[in-house]
Design an enzyme around this catalytic site. Structure first.
Site, PDB file in Angstrom:
ATOM      1  N   ASP A  99      -2.650   3.366 -30.075  1.00  0.00           N
ATOM      2  CA  ASP A  99      -2.384   3.293 -28.632  1.00  0.00           C
ATOM      3  C   ASP A  99      -2.966   2.034 -27.992  1.00  0.00           C
ATOM      4  O   ASP A  99      -3.707   2.103 -27.000  1.00  0.00           O
ATOM      5  CB  ASP A  99      -2.954   4.532 -27.924  1.00  0.00           C
ATOM      6  N   GLU A 277       5.643   8.962 -22.680  1.00  0.00           N
ATOM      7  CA  GLU A 277       4.191   8.956 -22.535  1.00  0.00           C
ATOM      8  C   GLU A 277       3.712   7.521 -22.680  1.00  0.00           C
ATOM      9  O   GLU A 277       4.478   6.621 -23.035  1.00  0.00           O
ATOM     10  CB  GLU A 277       3.523   9.857 -23.576  1.00  0.00           C
TER      11      GLU A 277
END
Length: 592
Positions: A99, A277
């Site tokens: 991420d 997301e």
């Protein structure tokens, strides 16, 4: 009349207490505390953990002395050197670095990644060229910045998808993230004037629900937070992409008003893709761009892009998307990169580049490294949408950016990383489970670790410091000496961790050396007298196995003796969780 017994002086009492074998008492009490611990909410969990730390440090525990730790990457794909200008290896940060989020400021670039149940939280890397990265610290380096971490699932709880931004209006760097604690998601941010310095205490955002928040600072001075909202829609496959935008007041540090649901055009239920997301917003040439991950975090993972004239939309989805994916590639291709997505964009010298996560499987789609950080140039479509790959474009292991220089490896390619623990504090690359092990670890003249009565499945911080595995093939060595007061229950050595259940412990005990799996499963053992004797331990990853060996350092020099091997499948990603694997130093008096 009987004379009352004379009160013993306090020093006599203390001597008696210290001579008593408290280790078994604490070990039994530990299980009771763990039960209580999981029944309490965040602040009470912190209190229980503090009690346990107090008991652990009060015990006259045996210790293990680690003289060194050496990690060497040995992946064959890096055998051919970088020779062309601008050439670099992908991933640019190898091993578990999921991420990624990046920001640039005055020619310096700062990148952060997720840490889930590990501490310190959110490593921060620095680069001048986006190819060579150096870890310079950790954003959440103080226990008070992460009071929610104890007891979370190591691979599915804790810190999700940090996002780093810079606000030119007030000169502050912001890092915003989510800490998932059971069914609760705590969204918060911290700030700093210097990314390498101390970051502030967390500011919780009670009106930001869900996960994966990210700041956007507009050129008119206004600020916003975009995030994945709580999913209340009963329809799994719909054009509701679960994103929301809320205004943020930088002067008060609080949100303003209610979240506005993301208005989006161009996607329907027929695509059957997991909702968005990890969103980020940019303003480029007076247009607003929003990019977000889509399709889940496995092989179907991707990144999509939207464009709008207004911050609240409506947002138009790029018709030729996704802007990044590898889900259409052949599964049997050489040197595959899978699961590509969760990107962030940054501008350098007038050129846009992207960092994103991906995986490098070694066997039937599995790997033990976790999601790594890749970097590629951004291209622009005829209708002014950014993209990284199209159609059957591959994410390359080796590529180049023309008219640039390269200084790799940094965190890429093969390298050796060694620590002799001569510094007064641990290197920022060391991480532990659920909190700081500082009460149980000292450095300066080697690393001395208490054999604490805490196991690595309890949700409570054990005496463990590890580092991320960054290669499929690697070699790790250390030298450990158990103190002469160690008892039969004490053990210390190398620990490999994928999750609470998937671990391998190459342990030195007073009576020998053992290779163990959690739950008391002994894979192999050998009887040896080890108390006070330096023992060299080695863990290798090669030929599809983790291979464990040892030798007694104070005896006549000789080759390492192989104890046993365990298939790399034991630590593979399919065993669950969002993390990669770590390897490091561990000492305990609790059953493993």
């Amino acid at each position: 009349m009987m004379q009352a017994a004379k009160e013993k002086p306090f020093t006599t009492k203390l001597t008696a207490l210290n001579s008593f074998d408290w280790s078994q008492v604490v070990c039994c009490c530990h299980k009771f505390f763990v039960y209580l611990y999981h029944k309490f909410k965040t602040m009470k969990k912190l209190i229980i953990s503090t009690i346990i730390f107090g008991v652990v440090t009060a015990v006259n525990a045996a210790t293990a002395q680690f003289d060194n730790f050496s990690y060497t990457g040995l992946d064959s794909i890096y055998a051919s050197p970088l020779t062309e200008p601008g050439e670099y290896y992908n991933p640019v940060i190898s091993g578990w670095a999921s991420d990624p989020s990046v920001v640039g400021r005055d020619g310096d670039y700062w990148l952060v990644t997720s840490t889930f149940g590990y501490f310190p939280g959110v490593p921060i890397y620095h680069s001048r060229d986006l190819m060579t990265w150096t870890q310079v610290g950790n954003v959440l380096s103080r226990p008070e910045q992460l009071p929610w971490l104890q007891g979370v699932s190591l691979g599915k709880g804790g810190i999700y998808a940090p996002a780093i931004s810079y606000n030119p209006a007030n000169g502050l760097f912001y890092m915003i993230t989510t800490c998932v604690n059971g069914n609760e998601s705590i969204n918060f941010y911290v700030t700093a004037t210097d990314p390498t310095g101390q970051w502030s205490d967390p500011v919780v955002l009670p009106d930001v629900h869900g996960i994966d928040p990210s700041f956007f600072f507009d050129d008119d001075g206004k600020a916003y937070i975009v995030h994945k909202a709580d999913e209340h829609s009963p329809v799994k496959w719909s054009n509701y992409r679960a994103l929301a935008i809320i205004e943020f007041d930088t002067s008060t540090g609080k949100t303003v008003g209610e979240p506005v649901l993301f208005k989006e055009e161009g996607v329907g239920p027929e695509e059957q893709l997991e909702r968005n997301e990890g969103p980020h917003i940019y303003k480029i040439n007076s247009k607003y761009y929003l990019i977000a991950a889509e399709g889940g975090t496995s092989w179907c993972h991707s990144e999509v892009c939207y464009k709008a004239d207004n911050i609240y939309g409506p947002w138009r989805r790029w018709s030729r998307g996704p802007m990044l994916t590898q889900r259409l590639q052949k599964t049997n291709r050489p040197l595959p990169v899978t699961c590509a997505g969760h990107a962030d964009l940054v501008e350098k010298d007038g050129r846009w580049l992207a960092v994103f996560l991906g995986c490098r499987p070694w066997s039937e789609g599995s790997e033990h490294l976790g999601r790594e950080t890749f970097m590629m140039p951004v291209r622009w479509s005829a209708d002014s949408f950014p993209y990284i790959t199209q159609n059957l474009d591959l994410v390359p292991i080796k590529t180049n950016i023309p008219a640039t220089e390269t200084q790799q490896p940094g965190q890429a390619g093969n390298f050796t990383w060694t620590d002799t623990f001569r510094s007064p504090s641990l290197d920022p690359g060391w991480i532990s489970l659920w909190g700081s092990p500082a009460e149980m670890v000292t450095v300066g003249d080697g690393l001395v670790m208490q054999c604490a009565p805490v196991d690595t499945r309890s949700g409570i911080t054990p005496a463990y410091v590890g580092r991320r595995m960054q290669h499929h093939d690697f070699e790790v060595t250390t030298t450990v000496t158990l103190s002469r007061d160690a008892k039969d229950t004490d053990a210390a050595g190398l620990l490999l961790v994928k999750s609470e259940q998937r671990q391998l412990f190459l342990a030195v005990t007073p009576t020998g050396i053992s290779l163990m799996k959690p739950g008391g499963k002994v894979v192999a053992s050998v009887d040896l007298k080890t108390l006070g004797r330096p023992v060299e331990l080695r863990a290798e990853s090669r030929d599809g196995n983790h291979i464990f060996s040892y030798r007694i350092a104070d005896s006549r020099p000789g080759d390492f003796i192989t104890l046993d091997a365990v298939s790399r499948d034991w630590l593979q990603s399919s065993s669950g969780g969002f993390t990669g694997s770590t390897i490091g130093l561990f000492a305990t008096s609790a059953p493993f």
